[in-house]
Design a protein around this motif. Sequence first.
Motif, mmCIF file in Angstrom:
data_model
loop_
_atom_site.group_PDB
_atom_site.id
_atom_site.type_symbol
_atom_site.label_atom_id
_atom_site.label_comp_id
_atom_site.label_asym_id
_atom_site.label_seq_id
_atom_site.Cartn_x
_atom_site.Cartn_y
_atom_site.Cartn_z
ATOM 1 N N ALA A 21 0.824 -1.206 0.000
ATOM 2 C CA ALA A 21 0.000 0.000 0.000
ATOM 3 C C ALA A 21 0.861 1.260 0.000
ATOM 4 N N ALA A 22 1.931 1.241 0.781
ATOM 5 C CA ALA A 22 2.828 2.400 0.838
ATOM 6 C C ALA A 22 3.495 2.632 -0.518
ATOM 7 N N VAL A 23 3.938 1.551 -1.143
ATOM 8 C CA VAL A 23 4.575 1.653 -2.460
ATOM 9 C C VAL A 23 3.579 2.180 -3.493
ATOM 10 N N ALA A 24 2.362 1.675 -3.445
ATOM 11 C CA ALA A 24 1.333 2.101 -4.396
ATOM 12 C C ALA A 24 1.058 3.594 -4.273
ATOM 13 N N ARG A 25 0.996 4.091 -3.044
ATOM 14 C CA ARG A 25 0.739 5.524 -2.848
ATOM 15 C C ARG A 25 1.898 6.365 -3.379
ATOM 16 N N ALA A 26 3.116 5.912 -3.133
ATOM 17 C CA ALA A 26 4.282 6.653 -3.618
ATOM 18 C C ALA A 26 4.318 6.684 -5.146
ATOM 19 N N ILE A 27 4.055 5.546 -5.759
ATOM 20 C CA ILE A 27 4.040 5.468 -7.224
ATOM 21 C C ILE A 27 2.968 6.391 -7.793
ATOM 22 N N ALA A 28 1.824 6.457 -7.121
ATOM 23 C CA ALA A 28 0.738 7.321 -7.586
ATOM 24 C C ALA A 28 1.132 8.790 -7.540
ATOM 25 N N VAL A 29 1.864 9.171 -6.504
ATOM 26 C CA VAL A 29 2.313 10.564 -6.384
ATOM 27 C C VAL A 29 3.276 10.911 -7.526
ATOM 28 N N VAL A 30 4.211 10.015 -7.789
ATOM 29 C CA VAL A 30 5.172 10.264 -8.861
ATOM 30 C C VAL A 30 4.476 10.268 -10.219
ATOM 31 N N ALA A 31 3.587 9.309 -10.423
ATOM 32 C CA ALA A 31 2.896 9.182 -11.703
ATOM 33 C C ALA A 31 2.018 10.387 -12.013
ATOM 34 N N ALA A 32 1.606 11.107 -10.973
ATOM 35 C CA ALA A 32 0.744 12.274 -11.168
ATOM 36 C C ALA A 32 1.491 13.431 -11.826
ATOM 37 N N HIS A 33 2.817 13.386 -11.774
ATOM 38 C CA HIS A 33 3.602 14.440 -12.425
ATOM 39 C C HIS A 33 3.618 14.178 -13.929
ATOM 40 N N PRO A 34 3.272 15.154 -14.743
ATOM 41 C CA PRO A 34 3.184 14.962 -16.198
ATOM 42 C C PRO A 34 4.430 14.359 -16.838
ATOM 43 N N ALA A 35 5.600 14.789 -16.390
ATOM 44 C CA ALA A 35 6.839 14.323 -17.002
ATOM 45 C C ALA A 35 7.139 12.858 -16.697
ATOM 46 N N ALA A 36 6.528 12.331 -15.629
ATOM 47 C CA ALA A 36 6.795 10.937 -15.247
ATOM 48 C C ALA A 36 5.993 9.952 -16.073
ATOM 49 N N ARG A 37 4.916 10.383 -16.640
ATOM 50 C CA ARG A 37 4.024 9.477 -17.353
ATOM 51 C C ARG A 37 4.699 8.837 -18.573
ATOM 52 N N ASP A 38 5.631 9.550 -19.148
ATOM 53 C CA ASP A 38 6.327 9.021 -20.321
ATOM 54 C C ASP A 38 7.320 7.928 -19.949
ATOM 55 N N SER A 39 7.586 7.774 -18.641
ATOM 56 C CA SER A 39 8.607 6.814 -18.189
ATOM 57 C C SER A 39 8.034 5.444 -17.907
ATOM 58 N N VAL A 40 6.703 5.382 -17.742
ATOM 59 C CA VAL A 40 6.089 4.107 -17.362
ATOM 60 C C VAL A 40 6.072 3.147 -18.533
#
Length: 207
Positions: A188-207
């Motif tokens: 759950a902690a990892v999922a929340r952290a990933i969600a925070v990072v993924a919310a940044h527009p520039a990070a979406r291209d990295s997934v």
Amino acid sequence: MIFTVAIDGPAAAGKGTISKAVAAHFGFAHLDTGLLYRAVGAKVLGGADPVVAARSLDPSDLENASLRTPAVAQAASEVAVIPEVRAALVDFQKAFARRTGGAVLDGRDIGTVICPEAEVKLFVTASPACRAERRFAELRAGGMDVVYETVLEDVKARDARDSGRVAAPLKPAEDAVLLDTSDLTVAAAVARAIAVVAAHPAARDSV
């Protein structure tokens, strides 16, 4: 791309586990900056001068199996209050943070001092009792004969030392997202952290 995730927090809050998982998810490089100070602490326990040890640190020093022992952790926290030691390790951390391909750094002053320009900042924390329980279980699993009350006192003492030091005290960056893991599973902690990072527009291209 250049994308930095700064993850700070006190000992045994889970920032190391979260940082590794975030880095793996996005394909970013990962640096546990605490190992730099632990490596210096290990050298100091061996008789070296802390400033000399910091200035002569080699990447191979981070592979020392003894870096996870309580004695080295204590020494690391003590040398981390020395301004000259911190200065000697800053350049390495800054260069790593802005490397091409993205980077996740975890420590105690990443978002406030090392990478105030980081695209995403997280402050991972948990109650002292919860963190002591985790550290106690980790040490016992490693075969160490420890007492919970002693581990708890060590956690509290380290918190006080890290938060009260003059040079780069432990505290959340003003724009950091707080992640309290006291009542969270690792997943759950990892999922929340990933969600925070993924919310940044520039990070979406990295997934």
